[in-house]
Design a protein around this motif. Structure first.
Motif, PDB file in Angstrom:
ATOM      1  N   PHE A 228       0.848  -1.032  -0.011  1.00  0.00           N
ATOM      2  CA  PHE A 228       0.077   0.277  -0.073  1.00  0.00           C
ATOM      3  C   PHE A 228       0.766   1.271  -0.138  1.00  0.00           C
ATOM      4  O   PHE A 228       0.606   2.217  -0.704  1.00  0.00           O
ATOM      5  N   PHE A 229       2.033   1.231   0.651  1.00  0.00           N
ATOM      6  CA  PHE A 229       2.911   2.377   0.814  1.00  0.00           C
ATOM      7  C   PHE A 229       3.485   2.526  -0.482  1.00  0.00           C
ATOM      8  O   PHE A 229       3.485   3.769  -1.124  1.00  0.00           O
ATOM      9  N   ILE A 230       3.890   1.558  -1.249  1.00  0.00           N
ATOM     10  CA  ILE A 230       4.485   1.792  -2.526  1.00  0.00           C
ATOM     11  C   ILE A 230       3.323   2.090  -3.623  1.00  0.00           C
ATOM     12  O   ILE A 230       3.843   3.113  -4.339  1.00  0.00           O
TER      13      ILE A 230
ATOM     14  N   PHE B 135       0.750   4.174  -3.059  1.00  0.00           N
ATOM     15  CA  PHE B 135       0.528   5.499  -2.952  1.00  0.00           C
ATOM     16  C   PHE B 135       1.758   6.235  -3.303  1.00  0.00           C
ATOM     17  O   PHE B 135       1.641   7.428  -3.791  1.00  0.00           O
ATOM     18  N   GLN B 136       2.880   5.826  -3.113  1.00  0.00           N
ATOM     19  CA  GLN B 136       4.189   6.749  -3.504  1.00  0.00           C
ATOM     20  C   GLN B 136       4.317   6.561  -4.757  1.00  0.00           C
ATOM     21  O   GLN B 136       4.396   7.903  -5.424  1.00  0.00           O
ATOM     22  N   GLU B 137       4.109   5.508  -5.580  1.00  0.00           N
ATOM     23  CA  GLU B 137       4.043   5.564  -7.083  1.00  0.00           C
ATOM     24  C   GLU B 137       2.967   6.481  -7.671  1.00  0.00           C
ATOM     25  O   GLU B 137       3.114   7.292  -8.824  1.00  0.00           O
ATOM     26  N   LYS B 138       1.739   6.405  -7.020  1.00  0.00           N
ATOM     27  CA  LYS B 138       0.518   7.143  -7.535  1.00  0.00           C
ATOM     28  C   LYS B 138       0.924   8.888  -7.484  1.00  0.00           C
ATOM     29  O   LYS B 138       0.589   9.481  -8.307  1.00  0.00           O
ATOM     30  N   LYS B 139       1.532   9.190  -6.335  1.00  0.00           N
ATOM     31  CA  LYS B 139       1.986  10.431  -6.196  1.00  0.00           C
ATOM     32  C   LYS B 139       2.723  10.977  -7.118  1.00  0.00           C
ATOM     33  O   LYS B 139       2.547  12.087  -7.625  1.00  0.00           O
ATOM     34  N   LYS B 140       3.811  10.175  -7.678  1.00  0.00           N
ATOM     35  CA  LYS B 140       4.818  10.406  -8.577  1.00  0.00           C
ATOM     36  C   LYS B 140       4.078  10.580  -9.858  1.00  0.00           C
ATOM     37  O   LYS B 140       4.499  11.527 -10.585  1.00  0.00           O
ATOM     38  N   ILE B 141       3.044   9.775 -10.075  1.00  0.00           N
ATOM     39  CA  ILE B 141       2.405   9.915 -11.389  1.00  0.00           C
ATOM     40  C   ILE B 141       1.506  11.118 -11.488  1.00  0.00           C
ATOM     41  O   ILE B 141       1.458  11.880 -12.278  1.00  0.00           O
ATOM     42  N   GLU B 142       0.962  11.468 -10.241  1.00  0.00           N
ATOM     43  CA  GLU B 142       0.227  12.719 -10.162  1.00  0.00           C
ATOM     44  C   GLU B 142       1.102  13.911 -10.273  1.00  0.00           C
ATOM     45  O   GLU B 142       0.596  15.037 -10.857  1.00  0.00           O
ATOM     46  N   GLN B 143       2.028  13.786  -9.835  1.00  0.00           N
ATOM     47  CA  GLN B 143       3.096  15.016  -9.879  1.00  0.00           C
ATOM     48  C   GLN B 143       3.687  15.453 -11.279  1.00  0.00           C
ATOM     49  O   GLN B 143       4.269  16.190 -11.443  1.00  0.00           O
ATOM     50  N   GLY B 144       3.609  14.210 -11.993  1.00  0.00           N
ATOM     51  CA  GLY B 144       4.211  14.205 -13.362  1.00  0.00           C
ATOM     52  C   GLY B 144       5.555  13.788 -13.346  1.00  0.00           C
ATOM     53  O   GLY B 144       6.446  13.835 -14.229  1.00  0.00           O
ATOM     54  N   ASP B 145       6.116  13.174 -12.399  1.00  0.00           N
ATOM     55  CA  ASP B 145       7.553  12.616 -12.404  1.00  0.00           C
ATOM     56  C   ASP B 145       7.592  11.565 -13.236  1.00  0.00           C
ATOM     57  O   ASP B 145       8.791  11.306 -13.911  1.00  0.00           O
ATOM     58  N   ILE B 146       6.617  10.613 -13.301  1.00  0.00           N
ATOM     59  CA  ILE B 146       6.645   9.373 -14.216  1.00  0.00           C
ATOM     60  C   ILE B 146       5.630   9.611 -15.099  1.00  0.00           C
ATOM     61  O   ILE B 146       4.511   9.929 -14.585  1.00  0.00           O
ATOM     62  N   GLU B 147       5.845   9.222 -16.540  1.00  0.00           N
ATOM     63  CA  GLU B 147       4.678   9.139 -17.280  1.00  0.00           C
ATOM     64  C   GLU B 147       3.831   8.188 -17.339  1.00  0.00           C
ATOM     65  O   GLU B 147       4.396   7.025 -16.925  1.00  0.00           O
TER      66      GLU B 147
END
Length: 58
Positions: free
Chosen positions: A37-39, A41-53
């Motif tokens: 779950f922690f991983i 939400f971390q990846e979801k946050k990165k996608i929402e910030q645009g760090d990862i396409e």
């Protein structure tokens, strides 16, 4: 639910897991499921910030 270790050494992790299905479930959720779950939400946050396409975009 929780019994004393009588036939095996109690300092062994497998003796703790052999206590019953609830103990095994709690141990597996602590080791595997909760960190997922922690991983997630971390990846979801990165996608929402645009760090990862997003891989789903065309």
């Amino acid at each position: 639910m929780w019994t004393a270790c009588t036939d095996v050494a109690c300092n062994n992790i497998f003796a703790w897991l052999n206590q019953g299905p609830l103990t095994l479930t709690i141990a597996l959720h602590t080791i595997l499921i909760i960190p997922m779950f922690f991983i997630y939400f971390q990846e979801k946050k990165k996608i929402e910030q645009g760090d990862i396409e997003s891989a789903g975009e065309w």
